[in-house]
Design an enzyme around this catalytic site. Structure first.
Site, short mmCIF file in Angstrom:
data_model
loop_
_atom_site.label_atom_id
_atom_site.label_comp_id
_atom_site.label_asym_id
_atom_site.label_seq_id
_atom_site.Cartn_x
_atom_site.Cartn_y
_atom_site.Cartn_z
N GLY A 49 8.07 9.25 11.97
CA GLY A 49 7.53 8.10 12.69
C GLY A 49 6.70 8.64 13.85
N GLN A 197 11.56 5.18 3.07
CA GLN A 197 11.89 4.87 4.48
C GLN A 197 12.27 3.40 4.65
OE1 GLN A 197 9.32 6.69 3.44
NE2 GLN A 197 8.64 8.19 4.94
N ASP A 238 -0.01 5.24 12.32
CA ASP A 238 0.05 6.67 12.67
C ASP A 238 -1.17 7.10 13.47
OD1 ASP A 238 1.92 6.45 10.19
OD2 ASP A 238 2.43 8.29 11.29
N LYS A 249 1.53 4.42 6.63
CA LYS A 249 2.21 4.83 5.40
C LYS A 249 1.48 4.33 4.15
CE LYS A 249 5.01 6.96 5.06
NZ LYS A 249 4.76 8.41 4.81
O1 MRU Z 1 6.01 9.64 6.94
P1 MRU Z 1 6.62 8.86 8.07
O2 MRU Z 1 7.96 8.31 7.75
O3 MRU Z 1 6.60 9.64 9.36
O4 MRU Z 1 5.62 7.64 8.25
C1 MRU Z 1 5.85 6.72 9.29
C2 MRU Z 1 4.93 5.57 9.30
O5 MRU Z 1 4.01 5.46 8.51
C3 MRU Z 1 5.13 4.56 10.40
O6 MRU Z 1 4.72 3.29 10.00
C4 MRU Z 1 4.31 4.98 11.64
O7 MRU Z 1 4.55 6.32 11.98
C5 MRU Z 1 4.60 4.13 12.81
S1 MRU Z 1 6.23 4.38 13.41
C6 MRU Z 1 6.48 3.42 14.78
#
Ligand code: MRU
Length: 349
Positions: A49, A197, A238, A249
């Site tokens: 995240g 997730q 991200d 994601k």
């Molecule tokens: O691969 P991840 O689990 O790190 O991806 C996370 C996401 O895509 C979240 O939506 C994003 O980081 C925002 S978290 C507040």
């Protein structure tokens, strides 16, 4: 709505992480005593995240600095290697680079001082980033709650919750704030293949808070929208470019297109540290590609023939035109002809 777990905490000069690869079956904490362990935890998604990996990266620098105090003459050169190792873990979430930049500024400002003093200043800065994340997400949640009405069902993907931040979350901070205001909100969580997730993490933390959540597989979202069962889509991010394009994601873009086709608002919740104003649009955002095994194996079980060709991008890009509003700690931004503006004051450009 007190949080009964900590995603990450700094304790006795160690970074203690809730190992998210083990959830929901086991609630196990990983004690990182050196920066290599932190880098490894970020790479393996034991901590994940965007905001959480930023704060974890900052504490990784602190661990590196304390280790390097033992060898003062190589301190500054050694620190550069620590920064490089942490920056090389995951490319898409800009919060990691934003947090490392904040830490680098401390090093630059204190270059004339003794390594122990620099290490202490780095520890103070990481603790500051930690606290800022909590405050930011609380504010962001309050701003975003105004967009949710009593009785809404909100669809989300991945985990943009407390597990993706120090506390509260981003998309889930908005839902938590709306629920605290007395609104009855239902959440639909997409399972989020390949690493689940949504199924493993979003359901887990919402159930702990008693917020109603229904799990669906990713390919069910369109049907629910068609049936009129979804009133808003709300995701994290991200990295957000200056024009409002959003990397999040993998699967987020499909949801945004589906939402538009069904006249459902698509909202993105993220702190200002997720905005990368050096990029005019999303084309320049690096999209992480991950190992084929994440697709061909599921929880220790092979699910595709050995040797099959696999493509595994971890994120996708949602053009700004699909986003109704960007929810931040500064307020809610809306899009106008490629420029995104805060509804009441200022703008990102
Ligand atoms: O691969 P991840 O689990 O790190 O991806 C996370 C996401 O895509 C979240 O939506 C994003 O980081 C925002 S978290 C507040």
């Amino acid at each position: 709505m007190g949080q009964s777990f900590t995603t990450l905490r700094w304790e006795e000069r160690s970074l203690v992480l809730l190992d998210q690869t083990k959830l929901p079956e086991q609630e196990v904490y990983l004690v990182c005593t050196d920066y290599r362990m932190v880098a490894d935890a970020i790479r393996r998604l034991a901590v994940r995240g965007a905001p959480a990996i930023g704060v974890a990266g900052a504490f990784g620098v602190v661990l590196g600095a304390f280790e390097l105090i033992q060898n003062p003459k190589d301190f500054f050169a050694g620190l550069e290697a620590v920064f490089a190792e942490l920056a090389g873990t995951r490319p898409t979430a800009v919060n990691l680079f934003w947090a490392l930049d904040r830490m680098k500024k401390v090093v630059v400002a204190r270059r004339a001082e003794a390594p122990a003093v620099v290490a202490a200043a780095l520890e103070a800065e990481a603790l500051c980033l930690y606290q800022e994340d909590i405050d930011t997400n609380r504010r962001l949640g309050t701003h975003g709650a105004a967009l949710l009405q009593d009785g809404m069902t909100v669809l989300t993907i991945c985990n943009a919750g407390a597990l993706a931040t120090v506390a509260h979350g981003t998309a889930l901070a908005v839902i938590r704030a709306a629920v605290q205001e007395g609104k009855r909100i239902q959440v639909v969580a997409c399972e989020t293949r390949p690493l689940l997730q949504g199924a493993r993490l979003t359901t887990w933390e919402l159930m702990k808070d008693g917020i109603p959540v229904t799990l669906i597989t990713d390919n069910m979202a369109g049907y629910l929208m068609q049936q009129g069962q979804i009133q808003a889509v709300l995701t994290g991010a991200d990295r957000i470019a200056a024009n409002g394009d959003v990397a999040n994601k993998i699967g987020t873009y499909s949801l945004a297109v589906l939402a538009q086709a069904h006249g459902i608002p698509f909202y993105v919740a993220a702190p200002m540290s997720t905005f990368d104003l050096t990029l005019p649009d999303g084309q320049g955002i690096p999209i992480e590609e991950r190992a084929a095994e994440e697709v061909t194996w599921l929880r220790g079980q092979r699910i595709a023939p050995d040797g099959v060709a696999v493509y595994n991008p971890a994120f996708d890009l949602t053009p700004a035109r699909y986003v109704q509003a960007w929810i931040t700690e500064k307020g809610v931004f809306r899009g106008q002809a490629g420029k995104i503006k805060l509804m009441d004051e200022g703008s990102t450009d």
